[in-house]
Design a protein around this motif. Structure first.
Motif, PDB file in Angstrom:
ATOM      1  N   GLN A 182       7.156  -1.351  -9.566  1.00  0.00           N
ATOM      2  CA  GLN A 182       7.236  -2.816  -9.626  1.00  0.00           C
ATOM      3  C   GLN A 182       6.381  -3.497  -8.547  1.00  0.00           C
ATOM      4  OE1 GLN A 182      10.435  -1.351 -10.827  1.00  0.00           O
ATOM      5  NE2 GLN A 182       9.302  -1.989 -12.661  1.00  0.00           N
ATOM      6  N   THR A 184       3.284  -4.321  -8.362  1.00  0.00           N
ATOM      7  CA  THR A 184       2.374  -5.374  -8.813  1.00  0.00           C
ATOM      8  C   THR A 184       3.045  -6.742  -8.782  1.00  0.00           C
ATOM      9  OG1 THR A 184       1.229  -3.820 -10.240  1.00  0.00           O
ATOM     10  CG2 THR A 184       0.915  -6.139 -10.721  1.00  0.00           C
ATOM     11  N   ALA A 185       4.234  -6.796  -9.358  1.00  0.00           N
ATOM     12  CA  ALA A 185       4.954  -8.070  -9.392  1.00  0.00           C
ATOM     13  C   ALA A 185       5.289  -8.522  -7.978  1.00  0.00           C
ATOM     14  CB  ALA A 185       6.221  -7.925 -10.223  1.00  0.00           C
ATOM     15  N   TRP A 187       3.649  -7.845  -5.159  1.00  0.00           N
ATOM     16  CA  TRP A 187       2.428  -8.337  -4.500  1.00  0.00           C
ATOM     17  C   TRP A 187       2.151  -9.771  -4.941  1.00  0.00           C
ATOM     18  CZ3 TRP A 187       0.881  -6.362  -0.316  1.00  0.00           C
ATOM     19  CH2 TRP A 187       0.706  -4.995  -0.106  1.00  0.00           C
ATOM     20  N   LYS A 188       2.314 -10.001  -6.230  1.00  0.00           N
ATOM     21  CA  LYS A 188       2.043 -11.329  -6.770  1.00  0.00           C
ATOM     22  C   LYS A 188       2.968 -12.359  -6.132  1.00  0.00           C
ATOM     23  CE  LYS A 188      -0.041 -12.192 -11.185  1.00  0.00           C
ATOM     24  NZ  LYS A 188      -1.218 -11.472 -10.815  1.00  0.00           N
ATOM     25  N   GLU A 324      -4.589  -1.675  -7.297  1.00  0.00           N
ATOM     26  CA  GLU A 324      -3.418  -2.439  -7.731  1.00  0.00           C
ATOM     27  C   GLU A 324      -3.265  -3.699  -6.866  1.00  0.00           C
ATOM     28  OE1 GLU A 324       1.152  -1.286  -8.668  1.00  0.00           O
ATOM     29  OE2 GLU A 324       0.490  -0.860  -6.637  1.00  0.00           O
ATOM     30  N   TRP A 325      -3.344  -3.521  -5.569  1.00  0.00           N
ATOM     31  CA  TRP A 325      -3.201  -4.651  -4.656  1.00  0.00           C
ATOM     32  C   TRP A 325      -4.307  -5.684  -4.900  1.00  0.00           C
ATOM     33  CZ3 TRP A 325      -6.956  -5.933  -0.946  1.00  0.00           C
ATOM     34  CH2 TRP A 325      -6.617  -7.007  -0.124  1.00  0.00           C
ATOM     35  N   SER A 327      -5.963  -6.458  -7.483  1.00  0.00           N
ATOM     36  CA  SER A 327      -5.853  -7.346  -8.642  1.00  0.00           C
ATOM     37  C   SER A 327      -4.552  -8.137  -8.637  1.00  0.00           C
ATOM     38  CB  SER A 327      -5.990  -6.540  -9.933  1.00  0.00           C
ATOM     39  OG  SER A 327      -5.063  -5.477  -9.905  1.00  0.00           O
ATOM     40  N   ALA A 328      -3.555  -7.663  -7.880  1.00  0.00           N
ATOM     41  CA  ALA A 328      -2.256  -8.349  -7.945  1.00  0.00           C
ATOM     42  C   ALA A 328      -2.089  -9.408  -6.863  1.00  0.00           C
ATOM     43  CB  ALA A 328      -1.122  -7.339  -7.838  1.00  0.00           C
ATOM     44  N   ALA A 329      -2.656  -9.173  -5.681  1.00  0.00           N
ATOM     45  CA  ALA A 329      -2.380 -10.062  -4.552  1.00  0.00           C
ATOM     46  C   ALA A 329      -3.219 -11.329  -4.619  1.00  0.00           C
ATOM     47  CB  ALA A 329      -2.620  -9.332  -3.234  1.00  0.00           C
ATOM     48  N   ASP A 332      -1.569 -17.590  -7.905  1.00  0.00           N
ATOM     49  CA  ASP A 332      -1.766 -18.193  -9.240  1.00  0.00           C
ATOM     50  C   ASP A 332      -2.478 -19.535  -9.124  1.00  0.00           C
ATOM     51  OD1 ASP A 332      -0.553 -16.118 -10.490  1.00  0.00           O
ATOM     52  OD2 ASP A 332       1.463 -16.998 -10.298  1.00  0.00           O
TER      53      ASP A 332
END
Lengths: 332, 523, 204
Positions: A182, A184-185, A187-188, A324-325, A327-329, A332
């Protein structure tokens, strides 16, 4: 144009060359990171102490940081002038070993602190610390008590880039250890209240001290510095219930060394009580042996549980985790 | 007059210098390629992350350049139309200082001013965040707008008095005057300056590193750095570097074509500008004031550090580091200025012989290090020399060499227009008078005057602010001041770091001021 | 046979072409007149070496000048503009390119000439502080005091009042004769014909 300044330049350059020229006698060259050998770091004291026992000339070569030590070894290969490297951390252990340049340290490990549980035959721990989020207790009365709580909060956070800084990589491992798939979520979510991601530790930390954020990613030992040197006690490290990831700084000797015995002697010296008493109050990390007398503040530091991954696991997954980081961090 | 000017020995020397310069870049790429055994890694170009970086590099550079030029033009006009402005000369000096300000110092100032709890934070609303695109643009505009202002102001000064007299005499309204007299003069320059700022920002490293704030704000140069240093992935770094070099280099070629003619301004105008009306005076004054405020605030905000001098501060290492920085910069500035003058020799000859292609090619080669990724130059050299030389001995030489190569384009840029102007006016006279070399040289140095001092100041201060090259080749035996700042900070000594930054700022200020003394026209 | 020969010299550019064919004997002064574009200046530039002809030959004492670069031709030229470096004093401007020939007697000749031309008090000034006529006289002084035997003057009297013009004209003629110089003088004043041993009108 007149010639005087040009001549002066030549003189200065040759002066530099003379000052930096090697000295005679048995010489031990140690590659380390720059702040280790600065006048406030452990370097000068360690050098003095070791030279009185070895009748040799200990020569520190400071490079920018830990990963630069490794890069330099990779570039120099067999021709390296280093006898010992000091300041690679456990995250880089596998890659460093892969250079094929490292010799076994042959220092008994039973004197080391049990919390470390260190078994490696090539790399010897010199100090360690837990990554932790530091806050100003005069501003934050009820700090978060877990990584999950921090991620879910809206507190302003500064952390370091996992590609370019050790604490940043530590946080990456921490997130993976706590969130697993989890991440990715998470980091976002963290990105929504991240003030900035800095290249290195000090950019992050100085921004925090200037009031740039509520929490900054640093070490569990950071508060000790403020108490010992500045007599300020409002800075605290937050203790997280999931446990903390540790960073272990390592030393090793090289196969190519012309002074293998001397190098081994230096490694043994690094884990001696004498050296271990110097390192915590100059490098602001924890000693790797237990029998060391330290300023009282060290006993007030948080004592977290240790979580994380083996160096081999880190080496195997780092690229994926960074992608992963990456693209996720993103906010928005 | 195609055949009437000949190069002589100067041309041979200059071509040798140019070959040396190109060789420095060649060695850097050779170092990386030779070590990794690969010229590039095409796989990099298939990663969507790469296009994200490329897009961001282009976007922030375009915005930075656009803003710098758009905002700089009115300020330059204010300076031109109101010659009686207060502190005008000081302001122009400040402009030079801002352009060469060590990024380290600027970032500290911006954070103290506009950071989360900066002095102006209460005015900015809760959503304000310095980091990311906004911060990058602010810093880039701060660094480049002053440069644009100075260059445009200088260009406006070249409007001949006679043009104004004629326009006024014909009773042309303000807008027509602008269209007929002013616009043709600045148009080409605006484009060239915009392009130049674009290239600088496209290759920006330190600012993006400090204010970028995460993966969404990464430039190619930064990505090269990450690939080189942290992944030790040389083929990937090379791929990124080729892309960067290709884009910045192409842009440079285009600029050379566009901008060539705008250097050939002959007349020196001056003080006969039309007197603006009351409202436009107010407008100019306001613009001037705002710009001065924008440039001063991030610097003034550093001053309170003085009130809080830590007891642990020791002056000796600070001064030693300052001296080291100064000597290294001096060792760089003298050969850089001489080399710039020498490299311009064949370019001027090509101009006189009316061979524009040749001139453009020479121009591009002599300034190509501005387009080449600085990170590749220094890391390439690092990889190349490490197995061959002892850095402890050769470090200072390499620091000087690389700083020389990286700052040379700025010296060239300062000297070029003035020397081309010299030729346009005096080439026949020089040939007709049969001047001997020493006489010719003395005449040109005197003619260069302020441009020479400006070149000197630029190179000196840019070299003094260097951190990136020192980080690779330096060591603690001859620490420089910017490096000392990093070091203070890396060992929790934030106050010392702030003070050392202030010292660096003051020294830079004093040097710029000294070099600006006694220069005519103030630009 | 003349000391300066222009032997069917032809120069053509995109929209114009010029031809010169004449000789001038040693020590003579030739005035050149003609409407704008008749090729007066081009002729001087050809002789000085700033322009190259497409065909024909320019000879001095029987030797072709064409292979020689500007700096090796026996020519001292006064241009239409930019005769003085703006950033150095009049005195330094006068001494440029003289090398070892800056002797005491040269200095004396400069002072005498400056006196005769009415610019004796201006030698320490910067060119920008001079009027157009004063600048022209400084340039004239230098051009004629240089050692080269062939002197080319392109509109040397521009900006001078009639009195100064007459004075300067007389000085040029006297100085040229005393130094044995061969002179080509481009002018648009009919009165300057009196200075010439021979006169030509180009482009008719």
């Amino acid at each position: 144009m007149n010639n005087a300044p040009a001549l002066l330049n030549l003189a200065v350059l040759s002066l530099f060359a003379v000052l930096a020229a090697p000295l005679p006698a048995a010489e031990l060259t140690v590659y380390t990171y720059d702040s280790f050998v600065s006048e406030w770091g452990p370097g000068p004291q360690l050098e003095k102490a070791f030279e009185t026992q070895c009748a040799c000339d200990l020569r520190f070569v400071g490079v920018e940081d830990g990963v630069s030590i490794l890069n330099r070894l990779r570039i120099e290969g067999e021709q390296t002038r280093a006898d010992v490297i000091l300041g690679i951390d456990d995250g880089l252990l596998v890659e460093t070993r892969a250079t094929g340049l490292i010799a076994a340290h042959e220092v008994p490990l039973d004197g080391l602190s049990k919390t470390l549980d260190w078994q490696d035959a090539d790399f010897l721990p010199v100090d360690y610390g837990y990554f932790a989020f530091v806050y100003d207790s005069s501003r934050i009365k009820a700090p978060v008590t877990s990584l999950k709580a921090l991620v879910a909060s809206d507190a302003k956070v500064i952390y370091e880039d996992p590609r370019t800084s050790t604490p940043g990589q530590g946080l990456m491992l921490w997130m993976k250890a706590v969130y697993g798939d989890q991440a990715t979520a998470a980091w976002k979510q963290l990105a929504q209240h991240t003030v900035t991601v800095t290249k290195g530790w000090w950019e992050a930390y100085s921004m925090f001290l200037e009031g740039g954020a509520d929490y900054v990613l640093s070490y569990s030992t950071s508060p000790a510095y403020h108490v010992v040197t500045e007599s300020k006690d409002q800075y605290r490290a937050a203790l997280f219930s999931e446990g903390h990831v540790a960073q272990v700084e390592l030393a090793a000797r090289l196969k190519t060394s012309q002074q293998p015995a001397l190098a081994q002697q230096f490694l043994a010296f690094l884990v001696s009580p004498e050296a271990q008493a110097v390192i915590p109050v100059t490098n602001w990390m924890l000693p790797v042996i237990d029998a060391v007398t330290l300023p009282p503040v060290f006993s007030q530091l948080i004592e977290p549980a240790r979580i994380g991954f083996t160096p081999e696991a880190v080496a195997g997954s780092r690229q994926d985790w960074i992608a992963e980081w990456r693209s996720a961090a993103v906010k928005d | 007059m195609p055949s009437s000017y000949r190069g002589g020995a100067g041309r041979v020397l200059a071509l040798a210098g140019l070959s040396g310069l190109v060789a420095v870049t060649g060695v850097a790429f050779y170092g990386l390629i030779g070590f990794s055994g690969q010229v590039a890694d095409p796989g990099t170009l298939q990663d969507p992350y790469f296009y994200g970086i490329l897009g961001f590099s282009l976007k922030q550079a375009a915005l930075s350049a656009g803003l710098s030029v758009l905002l700089g033009y009115p300020v330059a006009r204010a300076l031109y139309y109101l010659p009686g402005l207060w502190f005008r000369r000081t302001f122009l000096t400040l402009c030079l200082l801002c352009f060469v300000l060590p990024t380290l110092v600027l970032i500290t100032g911006l954070v103290l001013l506009l950071g989360h709890s900066g002095r102006l934070a209460p005015l900015l609303g809760a959503d304000w965040n310095l980091y990311g695109l906004k911060g990058i643009l602010l810093a880039h505009v701060f660094l480049n707008l002053p440069f644009v202002v100075r260059a445009l102001y200088l260009q406006l000064l070249h409007i001949p008095d006679t043009a104004w007299r004629l326009a006024l005499q014909l009773g042309l309204p303000a807008l027509t005057r602008w269209r007929l007299v002013e616009w043709p003069m600045v148009r080409g320059r605006l484009l060239v300056l915009g392009g130049f700022v674009f290239v600088l920002c496209f290759n920006s490293f330190a600012v993006v590193l400090a204010l970028g704030g995460g993966p969404q704000a990464t430039t190619l140069e930064l990505a090269v750095y990450q690939a080189l240093k942290y992944d030790f992935n040389l083929p990937e770094a090379l791929t990124l570097a080729w892309v960067q070099f290709a884009i910045a280099g192409t842009l440079f070629v285009l600029l050379g074509r566009l901008g060539g003619s705008s250097w050939l301004v002959l007349e020196q105008g001056g003080d006969r500008v039309p007197v603006p009306g009351r409202w436009s005076r107010l407008g100019h004054g306001g613009v001037y004031l705002l710009c001065a405020l924008f440039l001063l605030l991030p610097l003034l905000v550093l001053l309170p550090a003085l009130a809080d001098i830590p007891a642990s501060l020791r002056l000796a290492p600070l001064l030693q580091a300052l001296l080291n920085s100064f000597l290294l910069a001096l060792a760089c500035v003298i050969p850089a200025t001489l080399l710039a003058w020498l490299l311009l020799w064949p370019q001027r000859l090509a101009q006189l012989q009316q061979r524009p292609r040749r001139r453009q090619l020479l121009e591009w080669l002599s300034t190509h290090t501005l387009a080449a990724p600085a990170m590749v130059l220094s890391v390439g050299w690092y990889v190349f020399v490490l197995p061959r030389l002892d850095l402890a001995q050769w470090g200072p030489v390499l620091v000087v060499l690389l700083n020389l190569v990286l700052t040379l384009p700025f010296a060239l840029q300062q000297l070029r227009p003035r020397l081309l102007q010299f030729d346009a006016q005096y080439a026949p006279l020089c040939a007709g008078l049969k001047l001997a070399w020493p006489e010719r040289l003395a005449l040109e140095w005197r003619w260069l005057g302020g441009s020479l001092r400006a070149a000197f100041a630029l190179v000196l201060l840019l070299a003094m602010g260097d951190v990136a090259v020192f980080a690779l080749f330096g060591n603690e035996a001859w620490t420089t001041l910017p490096w000392l700042i990093y070091r203070y900070a890396a060992t929790y000594r934030m106050q010392e770091a702030a003070l050392a930054s202030l010292l660096l700022l003051v020294v830079c200020g004093v040097l710029v001021w000294l070099l600006e003394q006694g220069r005519d026209g103030g630009a | 046979m003349g000391v300066l020969e222009l032997d069917r010299v032809r120069i053509a550019r995109e929209d114009w072409a010029l031809e010169y064919d004449f000789q001038l004997e040693s020590g003579a002064i030739l005035t050149l007149q003609g409407r704008s574009g008749a090729g007066k200046t081009t002729l001087l530039l050809l002789v000085a070496g700033f322009e190259a002809p497409d065909s024909g030959d320019i000879r001095w004492q029987g030797h072709s000048l064409l292979p020689l670069p500007v700096a090796q031709r026996p020519v001292s030229m006064l241009f239409q503009d930019h005769n003085l470096f703006e950033h150095i004093s009049v005195w330094r401007n006068l001494g440029l390119g003289m090398g070892r020939q800056r002797t005491r007697s040269w200095e004396q000749a400069v002072r005498d000439g400056a006196e005769a031309l009415g610019i004796g008090t201006l030698l320490g000034r910067m060119p920008a502080t001079l009027s157009g006529g004063q600048r022209q006289r400084v340039a004239l002084l230098r051009t004629l005091l240089r050692p080269e035997p062939l002197v080319l003057l392109d509109e040397p009297f521009v900006g001078m009042d009639p009195q100064t013009h007459a004075l300067a004209g007389e000085w040029v003629r006297a100085r040229a004769k005393a130094g044995g110089k061969t002179v080509l003088l481009v002018t648009h004043h009919a009165q300057d014909r009196a200075l010439g041993d021979r006169n030509r009108v180009l482009g008719v």
